[in-house]
Scaffold this active site. Sequence first.
Site, PDB file in Angstrom:
ATOM      1  N   GLY A  38      57.410  62.300  36.487  1.00 23.95           N
ATOM      2  CA  GLY A  38      57.839  62.021  35.376  1.00 23.95           C
ATOM      3  C   GLY A  38      57.818  62.361  34.532  1.00 23.95           C
ATOM      4  N   SER A  39      57.772  62.547  32.356  1.00 18.67           N
ATOM      5  CA  SER A  39      57.915  63.345  31.555  1.00 18.67           C
ATOM      6  C   SER A  39      56.585  64.706  31.941  1.00 18.67           C
ATOM      7  CB  SER A  39      58.563  62.381  30.848  1.00 18.67           C
ATOM      8  OG  SER A  39      57.277  61.972  30.499  1.00 18.67           O
ATOM      9  N   ASP A  90      49.321  63.498  38.424  1.00 20.65           N
ATOM     10  CA  ASP A  90      49.984  62.282  37.397  1.00 20.65           C
ATOM     11  C   ASP A  90      50.213  61.648  36.977  1.00 20.65           C
ATOM     12  OD1 ASP A  90      52.460  61.178  38.462  1.00 20.65           O
ATOM     13  OD2 ASP A  90      52.287  59.866  40.014  1.00 20.65           O
ATOM     14  N   LYS A 103      51.639  52.031  37.510  1.00 21.45           N
ATOM     15  CA  LYS A 103      53.020  53.499  37.934  1.00 21.45           C
ATOM     16  C   LYS A 103      54.010  52.733  38.593  1.00 21.45           C
ATOM     17  CE  LYS A 103      52.015  56.650  39.862  1.00 21.45           C
ATOM     18  NZ  LYS A 103      52.379  57.342  38.723  1.00 21.45           N
ATOM     19  N   GLY A 104      55.018  53.845  37.923  1.00 23.83           N
ATOM     20  CA  GLY A 104      57.030  53.022  38.949  1.00 23.83           C
ATOM     21  C   GLY A 104      57.874  53.602  37.806  1.00 23.83           C
ATOM     22  N   GLY A 106      58.948  55.541  37.494  1.00 18.43           N
ATOM     23  CA  GLY A 106      60.437  56.809  36.946  1.00 18.43           C
ATOM     24  C   GLY A 106      60.386  56.461  38.698  1.00 18.43           C
ATOM     25  N   GLU A 112      54.145  58.628  45.200  1.00 15.30           N
ATOM     26  CA  GLU A 112      53.104  58.871  44.363  1.00 15.30           C
ATOM     27  C   GLU A 112      51.858  58.566  45.145  1.00 15.30           C
ATOM     28  OE1 GLU A 112      55.469  59.054  40.411  1.00 15.30           O
ATOM     29  OE2 GLU A 112      54.136  56.615  40.756  1.00 15.30           O
ATOM     30  N   LYS A 130      49.080  54.932  26.983  1.00 17.94           N
ATOM     31  CA  LYS A 130      49.140  54.320  27.812  1.00 17.94           C
ATOM     32  C   LYS A 130      47.707  53.587  28.700  1.00 17.94           C
ATOM     33  CE  LYS A 130      53.052  56.481  28.947  1.00 17.94           C
ATOM     34  NZ  LYS A 130      52.989  57.480  29.969  1.00 17.94           N
TER      35      LYS A 130
HETATM   36  C1  5RP Z   1      56.850  57.786  38.003  1.00 14.56           C
HETATM   37  C2  5RP Z   1      55.381  57.348  37.239  1.00 14.56           C
HETATM   38  C3  5RP Z   1      55.171  57.739  36.162  1.00 14.56           C
HETATM   39  O1  5RP Z   1      53.697  58.468  37.246  1.00 14.56           O
HETATM   40  C4  5RP Z   1      54.726  57.388  35.110  1.00 14.56           C
HETATM   41  O2  5RP Z   1      55.989  56.365  34.636  1.00 14.56           O
HETATM   42  C5  5RP Z   1      54.687  57.597  33.532  1.00 14.56           C
HETATM   43  O3  5RP Z   1      55.614  58.470  33.164  1.00 14.56           O
HETATM   44  P1  5RP Z   1      55.883  59.351  32.310  1.00 14.56           P
HETATM   45  O4  5RP Z   1      55.098  60.514  32.021  1.00 14.56           O
HETATM   46  O5  5RP Z   1      56.557  59.739  32.259  1.00 14.56           O
HETATM   47  O6  5RP Z   1      55.454  58.693  30.732  1.00 14.56           O
HETATM   48  O7  5RP Z   1      54.927  56.693  37.943  1.00 14.56           O
HETATM   49  O8  5RP Z   1      57.152  56.153  38.603  1.00 14.56           O
END
Ligand code: 5RP
Length: 232
Positions: A38-39, A90, A103-104, A106, A112, A130
């Site tokens: 993820g970002s 993560d 989560k998910g 991405g 994960e 979040k």
């Molecule tokens: C990817 C995930 C990421 O951890 C979640 O979507 C958060 O992403 P971001 O840091 O871009 O907000 O679970 O599958």
Amino acid sequence: MTIPAPSLPLSQDALKTLVGQAALHYVEPGSIVGVGTGSTVNKFIDALAGIKDRIRGAVSSSEASTARLRALGIAVLEANDVASLPVYIDGADEIDERGHMVKGGGAALTREKIVAALAERFVCIADESKLVTTLGAFPLPVEVVPMATAHVARRFEALGGQPRLRLAGGVPLVTDNGQHILDVSGLVITDPLAFECEVNQWPGVVTVGVFAHQKAGICLLGTASGVRTLSF
Ligand code: 5RP
């Protein structure tokens, strides 16, 4: 504990950088690090590159993170070649006050969860948007075997959810594992452990994006006043 932020108001991107860098504190010298997707994790990977000579390598949760790690000169090991990891780092789409997560976003939830299961400690890195009281406002990602999509969707509808097949470029998104994703809105997940157990045993479900069994032990939350550390 709160580590103060620089004084300017920080963008969401800057908060992600801040927690990505703060996560280095949890990386043990000489260890193999579990790396999410993820970002926010991208910021962590960029920071990790600065200490790459002090770690043995990483186990990655997605093709995207693997590519970024390798491009920065960090060795990526197979999950099957590693018995355990001291830490998995993560992001999350939602995290509650007990460390349960959704989560998910991405599409990497299955890998994960596998890498998280190898780790002694899950350190979640996230900006403060979040943090939630109850999981479910973010549409819940569920990785599903394609032939079971309609069946699993009906089961979510029976729970009051509104499932939607995730698309990419107008066609169903295909995960790193060759499966599809349902995003389910309208759920209120008051008992994440029970919910995860229940959905996991529906035929055709590969992984549900509730991380209650593999919950966070620590959350580094990027806030306007700095990095707040939550311990669960
Ligand atoms: C990817 C995930 C990421 O951890 C979640 O979507 C958060 O992403 P971001 O840091 O871009 O907000 O679970 O599958």
